[in-house]
Design an enzyme around this catalytic site. Structure first.
Site, PDB file in Angstrom:
ATOM      1  N   ASN A   9       0.864  -1.175   0.000  1.00 47.32           N
ATOM      2  CA  ASN A   9       0.000   0.000   0.000  1.00 47.32           C
ATOM      3  C   ASN A   9       0.902   1.227   0.000  1.00 47.32           C
ATOM      4  O   ASN A   9       1.449   1.604   1.034  1.00 47.32           O
ATOM      5  CB  ASN A   9      -0.878  -0.046   1.264  1.00 47.32           C
ATOM      6  CG  ASN A   9      -1.800   1.153   1.374  1.00 47.32           C
ATOM      7  OD1 ASN A   9      -1.793   2.043   0.511  1.00 47.32           O
ATOM      8  ND2 ASN A   9      -2.568   1.198   2.443  1.00 47.32           N
ATOM      9  N   ARG A  83      -2.770  -2.296  -3.068  1.00 45.03           N
ATOM     10  CA  ARG A  83      -3.996  -1.584  -2.741  1.00 45.03           C
ATOM     11  C   ARG A  83      -4.015  -0.310  -3.588  1.00 45.03           C
ATOM     12  O   ARG A  83      -3.058   0.466  -3.587  1.00 45.03           O
ATOM     13  CB  ARG A  83      -4.009  -1.188  -1.265  1.00 45.03           C
ATOM     14  CG  ARG A  83      -5.240  -0.386  -0.931  1.00 45.03           C
ATOM     15  CD  ARG A  83      -5.013   0.531   0.219  1.00 45.03           C
ATOM     16  NE  ARG A  83      -6.217   1.296   0.494  1.00 45.03           N
ATOM     17  CZ  ARG A  83      -6.224   2.440   1.154  1.00 45.03           C
ATOM     18  NH1 ARG A  83      -5.099   2.956   1.602  1.00 45.03           N
ATOM     19  NH2 ARG A  83      -7.350   3.073   1.373  1.00 45.03           N
ATOM     20  N   HIS A 171     -12.950   2.352   1.145  1.00 40.21           N
ATOM     21  CA  HIS A 171     -12.848   1.309   2.191  1.00 40.21           C
ATOM     22  C   HIS A 171     -13.524   0.011   1.747  1.00 40.21           C
ATOM     23  O   HIS A 171     -13.960  -0.773   2.593  1.00 40.21           O
ATOM     24  CB  HIS A 171     -13.520   1.751   3.521  1.00 40.21           C
ATOM     25  CG  HIS A 171     -12.790   2.815   4.254  1.00 40.21           C
ATOM     26  ND1 HIS A 171     -13.450   3.788   4.971  1.00 40.21           N
ATOM     27  CD2 HIS A 171     -11.464   3.052   4.411  1.00 40.21           C
ATOM     28  CE1 HIS A 171     -12.561   4.589   5.525  1.00 40.21           C
ATOM     29  NE2 HIS A 171     -11.353   4.175   5.208  1.00 40.21           N
ATOM     30  N   HIS A 198     -17.004   1.333   9.486  1.00 38.92           N
ATOM     31  CA  HIS A 198     -15.536   1.275   9.543  1.00 38.92           C
ATOM     32  C   HIS A 198     -15.086   2.594  10.163  1.00 38.92           C
ATOM     33  O   HIS A 198     -15.180   3.654   9.539  1.00 38.92           O
ATOM     34  CB  HIS A 198     -14.961   1.101   8.129  1.00 38.92           C
ATOM     35  CG  HIS A 198     -13.461   1.155   8.110  1.00 38.92           C
ATOM     36  ND1 HIS A 198     -12.685   0.058   7.834  1.00 38.92           N
ATOM     37  CD2 HIS A 198     -12.585   2.171   8.364  1.00 38.92           C
ATOM     38  CE1 HIS A 198     -11.402   0.390   7.924  1.00 38.92           C
ATOM     39  NE2 HIS A 198     -11.328   1.676   8.230  1.00 38.92           N
ATOM     40  N   ARG A 231     -10.875  14.815   8.611  1.00 36.70           N
ATOM     41  CA  ARG A 231     -11.765  15.159   7.492  1.00 36.70           C
ATOM     42  C   ARG A 231     -13.148  15.526   8.028  1.00 36.70           C
ATOM     43  O   ARG A 231     -13.663  14.853   8.934  1.00 36.70           O
ATOM     44  CB  ARG A 231     -11.890  13.987   6.517  1.00 36.70           C
ATOM     45  CG  ARG A 231     -10.711  13.844   5.590  1.00 36.70           C
ATOM     46  CD  ARG A 231     -10.779  12.589   4.758  1.00 36.70           C
ATOM     47  NE  ARG A 231      -9.877  11.571   5.255  1.00 36.70           N
ATOM     48  CZ  ARG A 231      -9.863  10.301   4.881  1.00 36.70           C
ATOM     49  NH1 ARG A 231     -10.720   9.875   3.978  1.00 36.70           N
ATOM     50  NH2 ARG A 231      -9.006   9.444   5.384  1.00 36.70           N
ATOM     51  N   ARG A 275      -8.746   8.176  21.220  1.00 42.58           N
ATOM     52  CA  ARG A 275      -8.345   7.841  22.609  1.00 42.58           C
ATOM     53  C   ARG A 275      -8.044   9.100  23.399  1.00 42.58           C
ATOM     54  O   ARG A 275      -8.498   9.264  24.536  1.00 42.58           O
ATOM     55  CB  ARG A 275      -7.089   6.964  22.590  1.00 42.58           C
ATOM     56  CG  ARG A 275      -7.388   5.503  22.790  1.00 42.58           C
ATOM     57  CD  ARG A 275      -6.153   4.701  22.576  1.00 42.58           C
ATOM     58  NE  ARG A 275      -5.525   5.086  21.297  1.00 42.58           N
ATOM     59  CZ  ARG A 275      -4.595   4.388  20.681  1.00 42.58           C
ATOM     60  NH1 ARG A 275      -4.150   3.287  21.225  1.00 42.58           N
ATOM     61  NH2 ARG A 275      -4.099   4.773  19.526  1.00 42.58           N
ATOM     62  N   GLU A 375      -7.801  -5.846   5.913  1.00 44.59           N
ATOM     63  CA  GLU A 375      -7.725  -5.395   4.518  1.00 44.59           C
ATOM     64  C   GLU A 375      -6.607  -6.120   3.769  1.00 44.59           C
ATOM     65  O   GLU A 375      -6.774  -6.501   2.617  1.00 44.59           O
ATOM     66  CB  GLU A 375      -7.527  -3.874   4.479  1.00 44.59           C
ATOM     67  CG  GLU A 375      -8.803  -3.153   4.907  1.00 44.59           C
ATOM     68  CD  GLU A 375      -8.626  -1.657   5.094  1.00 44.59           C
ATOM     69  OE1 GLU A 375      -8.079  -1.269   6.142  1.00 44.59           O
ATOM     70  OE2 GLU A 375      -9.024  -0.898   4.205  1.00 44.59           O
TER      71      GLU A 375
HETATM   72  P1  AMP Z   1      -7.230   3.170  12.399  1.00 41.00           P
HETATM   73  O1  AMP Z   1      -7.145   4.319  11.440  1.00 41.00           O
HETATM   74  O2  AMP Z   1      -8.206   2.116  12.010  1.00 41.00           O
HETATM   75  O3  AMP Z   1      -5.883   2.625  12.807  1.00 41.00           O
HETATM   76  O4  AMP Z   1      -7.832   3.794  13.773  1.00 41.00           O
HETATM   77  C1  AMP Z   1      -7.175   4.838  14.472  1.00 41.00           C
HETATM   78  C2  AMP Z   1      -8.155   5.405  15.497  1.00 41.00           C
HETATM   79  O5  AMP Z   1      -8.536   4.361  16.431  1.00 41.00           O
HETATM   80  C3  AMP Z   1      -7.548   6.524  16.334  1.00 41.00           C
HETATM   81  O6  AMP Z   1      -8.490   7.594  16.434  1.00 41.00           O
HETATM   82  C4  AMP Z   1      -7.377   5.870  17.681  1.00 41.00           C
HETATM   83  O7  AMP Z   1      -7.463   6.798  18.749  1.00 41.00           O
HETATM   84  C5  AMP Z   1      -8.569   4.935  17.716  1.00 41.00           C
HETATM   85  N1  AMP Z   1      -8.448   3.950  18.794  1.00 41.00           N
HETATM   86  C6  AMP Z   1      -7.585   2.929  18.915  1.00 41.00           C
HETATM   87  N2  AMP Z   1      -7.777   2.297  20.111  1.00 41.00           N
HETATM   88  C7  AMP Z   1      -8.787   2.940  20.741  1.00 41.00           C
HETATM   89  C8  AMP Z   1      -9.482   2.770  21.993  1.00 41.00           C
HETATM   90  N3  AMP Z   1      -9.138   1.833  22.839  1.00 41.00           N
HETATM   91  N4  AMP Z   1     -10.479   3.630  22.289  1.00 41.00           N
HETATM   92  C9  AMP Z   1     -10.830   4.606  21.425  1.00 41.00           C
HETATM   93  N5  AMP Z   1     -10.236   4.811  20.257  1.00 41.00           N
HETATM   94  C10 AMP Z   1      -9.235   3.990  19.900  1.00 41.00           C
END
Ligand code: AMP
Length: 406
Positions: A9, A83, A171, A198, A231, A275, A375
């Site tokens: 990717n 990808r 996605h 997602h 975004r 988080r 993915e």
């Molecule tokens: P991704 O782009 O799928 O890797 O997701 C990233 C997002 O997942 C970020 O906003 C992280 O803060 C969120 N994330 C990961 N673990 C947690 C958690 N335990 N609680 C809330 N958000 C989370």
């Protein structure tokens, strides 16, 4: 064919890679980042789960790919799966040929940030490994089953017929994987009506009927739809003329604001990371709290809107970093959909371990599941299926030829 596939990717200054073996165990994966700078490096997980950190100063995409492949060569990947975010009107994964590469190039105006970077990676791997079959798997392909009333914008017809202005959705590999895996776990493989959410740094929703996408929240570009990390998701399209007339902003500035400075980051003025926002909100930060509330409310609104594409709702799947890991966000989102008959089991929702799949409803309404997305696994599977179907076609042609000669 033994099915070890290298999934690639390529971003503008980074390359994510994963070596997916037939049984998908012990996956080797990593990220080459800061490409083109003195800080270029590869970070990842190698055989047996060992950590890898390798400095590759000033490496470009080609050099980084060469290094990655050198390190993986003893695993003998049989194919490379790329990808590709935008496939234009291509409806399925395709073997990379000069014609398909041209079509990816032609879709560049629709994904100006992504497709040029993918083409750099494709160009490098085609030169480095001309003997390996290479396949492009498109984020947009899964959504090519949307009906016209879901993919057309209410704009002058010529913009669609002459300039391909329509909704594409993104996605796709994630929505396809999660809905297939989830509906199989629910005992109704690819049957019935499902919603997927997602939720990661980029987020989108999808409505799936009998295994096919019938509507999705992203549109011409990955900016449309729900609130994301940076975004905006849906805004009044007049925002452009408002900002131009009142603040003197040009298109570049408005685009950058909508893509990079909005969403959770813009609302909270603190972070794009969910988080961090949950922690800040627990400590009384009101901007973080409103960012979370807008995120969940608009997500619920999107799911409700997409449900119009389904004759019935069998259930909902959560995935992505936020969807997989945050019981709090799942609960808050569902609190805005009581009239859909969802019954969340607080216990199962809170107890679900990170990174695991599981059902989190009480059994009284439509099912609710958390399904960690894969993915890379899906791209590897589609790559293998393109290569295998070519091998079969070649065998059929050969046997037809031989029978004709008898
Ligand atoms: P991704 O782009 O799928 O890797 O997701 C990233 C997002 O997942 C970020 O906003 C992280 O803060 C969120 N994330 C990961 N673990 C947690 C958690 N335990 N609680 C809330 N958000 C989370």
């Amino acid at each position: 064919m033994s099915t070890s596939v290298l999934v690639i990717n390529c971003g503008s200054s980074s390359i994510k890679y994963a070596l997916v073996s037939e049984h998908r165990e012990n996956r080797i994966f990593g990220l080459a980042e800061n490409l083109g700078s003195a800080e270029a490096r590869i970070k990842g997980i190698t055989t047996g789960g060992a950590a890898l950190e390798l400095s590759i100063p000033d490496a470009n995409h080609e050099k980084a790919l060469e290094t990655i492949l050198e390190r993986l060569s003893h695993h003998h990947p049989q194919a490379i799966g790329h990808r590709v975010v935008h496939g234009g009107t291509l409806t399925k994964a395709e073997r990379l040929t000069p014609e398909i590469i041209e079509r990816i190039r032609a879709a560049t105006p629709l994904a100006p940030l992504h497709n040029p970077a993918h083409l750099v990676g494709i160009d490098a791997t085609m030169r480095l490994f001309p003997e390996l079959p290479q396949v492009a798997v498109f984020d947009t392909a899964f959504h090519q089953t949307m009906p016209a009333h879901a993919y057309r914008y209410a704009l002058p017809k010529f913009l669609y017929t002459e300039h391909n202005v329509r909704r594409y959705g993104f996605h796709g590999t994630s929505h396809a994987y999660v809905s297939e895996r989830g509906s199989a776990l629910a005992g109704s493989l690819k049957q019935g009506g499902w919603l997927t959410a997602h939720l990661g740094n980029g987020s989108s929703t999808c409505a799936i009927w009998n295994g096919q996408s019938v509507d999705t929240s992203m549109g011409l570009t990955p900016l449309e739809g729900v609130v994301m990390g940076t975004r905006s998701g849906d805004v009044d399209p007049s925002i452009h003329s408002f900002l131009a007339s009142n603040l003197g902003w040009d298109l570049y500035k408005i685009d950058k604001m909508l893509n990079n400075q909005s969403g959770l980051l813009g609302l909270s003025d603190l972070s794009n990371d969910m988080r961090t926002l949950i922690e800040a909100s627990e400590q009384g930060n009101e901007d973080a709290a409103i960012a979370i509330e807008v995120f969940c409310y608009r997500l619920a609104k999107s799911l409700a809107a997409l449900s119009c594409g389904l004759p019935r709702i069998d259930g909902l799947f959560f995935t992505g970093g936020i969807g997989e890991n945050s019981a709090y966000i799942r609960e808050k989102t569902l609190s805005y959909l009581p009239h859909f008959g969802f019954h969340l089991s607080q216990e199962q929702n809170n107890q679900l371990e990170r990174g695991t799949e599981g059902r989190i409803d009480t059994g009284l309404g439509p099912q609710i599941w958390v399904i960690p997305t894969d993915e890379e696994g899906r791209i590897a599977k589609e790559t293998v299926s393109v290569v295998e179907s070519e091998v079969k076609q070649a065998a059929i042609k050969k046997s037809d030829f031989e029978s004709a000669m008898v």
